[in-house]
Design an enzyme around this catalytic site. Sequence first.
Site, mmCIF file in Angstrom:
data_model
loop_
_atom_site.group_PDB
_atom_site.id
_atom_site.type_symbol
_atom_site.label_atom_id
_atom_site.label_comp_id
_atom_site.label_asym_id
_atom_site.label_seq_id
_atom_site.Cartn_x
_atom_site.Cartn_y
_atom_site.Cartn_z
ATOM 1 N N ASP A 272 19.896 -4.215 1.997
ATOM 2 C CA ASP A 272 20.461 -4.388 0.648
ATOM 3 C C ASP A 272 21.601 -3.413 0.339
ATOM 4 O OD1 ASP A 272 18.547 -6.298 0.355
ATOM 5 O OD2 ASP A 272 17.260 -5.137 -0.977
ATOM 6 N N GLY B 168 0.801 -1.220 0.000
ATOM 7 C CA GLY B 168 0.000 0.000 0.000
ATOM 8 C C GLY B 168 0.833 1.270 0.000
ATOM 9 N N GLY C 123 18.812 -9.272 -1.939
ATOM 10 C CA GLY C 123 19.500 -8.350 -2.850
ATOM 11 C C GLY C 123 18.748 -8.329 -4.165
ATOM 12 N N ARG C 124 17.817 -7.394 -4.282
ATOM 13 C CA ARG C 124 16.932 -7.374 -5.458
ATOM 14 C C ARG C 124 17.663 -6.890 -6.704
ATOM 15 N NH1 ARG C 124 11.817 -7.514 -3.949
ATOM 16 N NH2 ARG C 124 11.099 -6.736 -5.929
HETATM 17 O O1 F6P Z 1 14.530 -4.815 2.278
HETATM 18 C C1 F6P Z 1 14.642 -5.236 0.978
HETATM 19 C C2 F6P Z 1 14.474 -6.698 0.907
HETATM 20 O O2 F6P Z 1 15.253 -7.241 1.894
HETATM 21 C C3 F6P Z 1 14.796 -7.285 -0.451
HETATM 22 O O3 F6P Z 1 16.106 -7.720 -0.605
HETATM 23 C C4 F6P Z 1 13.797 -8.396 -0.557
HETATM 24 O O4 F6P Z 1 13.516 -8.672 -1.904
HETATM 25 C C5 F6P Z 1 12.628 -7.846 0.151
HETATM 26 O O5 F6P Z 1 13.137 -7.041 1.177
HETATM 27 C C6 F6P Z 1 11.692 -8.884 0.686
HETATM 28 O O6 F6P Z 1 10.651 -8.269 1.346
HETATM 29 P P1 F6P Z 1 9.328 -8.981 1.867
HETATM 30 O O7 F6P Z 1 9.417 -10.440 1.548
HETATM 31 O O8 F6P Z 1 9.311 -8.740 3.326
HETATM 32 O O9 F6P Z 1 8.227 -8.324 1.158
#
Ligand code: F6P
Length: 389
Positions: A170, A105, A213-214
């Site tokens: 990250d 959101g 790490g996106r």
């Molecule tokens: O904070 C970023 C992160 O750690 C990314 O590396 C990961 O893709 C994401 O959070 C995952 O977030 P959630 O599963 O909590 O939505």
Amino acid sequence: MPRRSRSDSDATTKTPMSTKSGRKRIRRIAINTGGGDAPGLNAVIRAVTIGAVHRGWEVVGIRDGYNGLLMPDEYPDGGLIPLNLASVRGITHLGGTILGTTNKGNPLEFPVLQKDGSYKTIDRSGEIVRACRKNKIDAVVAIGGDGSLSIANALCEKGLRIVGVPKTIDNDLSETVATFGFDSAVSFATECLDRLHSTAEAHRRIMVVEVMGRYAGWIALNAGVSGTADAILIPEIPYDIDIVARKTAERVRQGKKFSIVVVAEGAKPKGGSRSVLEREVGRAERLGGIGETVARQLQEITGQESRHVVLGHLQRGGSPTTFDRLLSLRFGAAAIRALEEGQNGVMVALDPPTVRYVPLKKATRRMKVVPLDCDTILTARDLGITFGD
Ligand code: F6P
């Protein structure tokens, strides 16, 4: 490399409303924690609260991102938690956030369910600014990553006085040498790699470890080098699985009968794309599955038994390391100094030996991905670690 809008001036903005001294006097501030949690959030909340109380300012915490302001009726306390010296006692070392957070959101693209089952997104940032005025909140300290700080920038442009604090495990925010949470995540991932060595060796297996790490491979790179991985796969360097397989096979020939492969969740093969688990309106896509794919492919190519482990949210949990605690406390204290100095629309940023202020616009313009010529990449290559390229 993902980029964001570039239309803006870099000048640090001062608060627009002013009194004789040139700035509006602060009486009450709010703290917001948004996006995925990171070790150190509570330490920032503590430093901000203590700094504000010592200046005679009242402090409230907004529940669950901005939900406490957007949906006050959903909370028995009206969505705002009064913060004082007692309420922030003993929280420096605690993971999570006492305020709650959300990465659903986004108020700039808030999803609204339509009659036909589809979603349309609306901008609710104006409501947040109005709710702040209604609650006599003179300024907000927004603690978050790229998404939350972009929201902070939009709120500032709508007239809210705001200072950002860079958070993300990250470490992908530009303009700061480090974000808090990153060191804790890397330390945990490194310890996991240490533990996996013995079981990998005992079973003569390939162990593939998927880390967060996106868009940026900082966790994979730093933990992989420190934890002596044999291959590190990061979003910045598309990999060729055959090259990784050659590396593990070569180790077997040399009598080293196990291998450790670290893969960032956002890593992708040459010519391929990231492994997306789920897409949902109003939030970033969920990544995952790349570790399993890599382990399966390596087993198919080499014939060596392979297993995968996903460290997932374990990397975000637990206590902050000493480095992250100190950084969080420094960032929190600097955010209060920034407000006192009349700064507005800035992010506090580590620039050793000091903490400086950077315009939010500039800080959210581009991501800090791993430079391919950075020393840690060169070190890894010198140590014989492959990136699959
Ligand atoms: O904070 C970023 C992160 O750690 C990314 O590396 C990961 O893709 C994401 O959070 C995952 O977030 P959630 O599963 O909590 O939505």
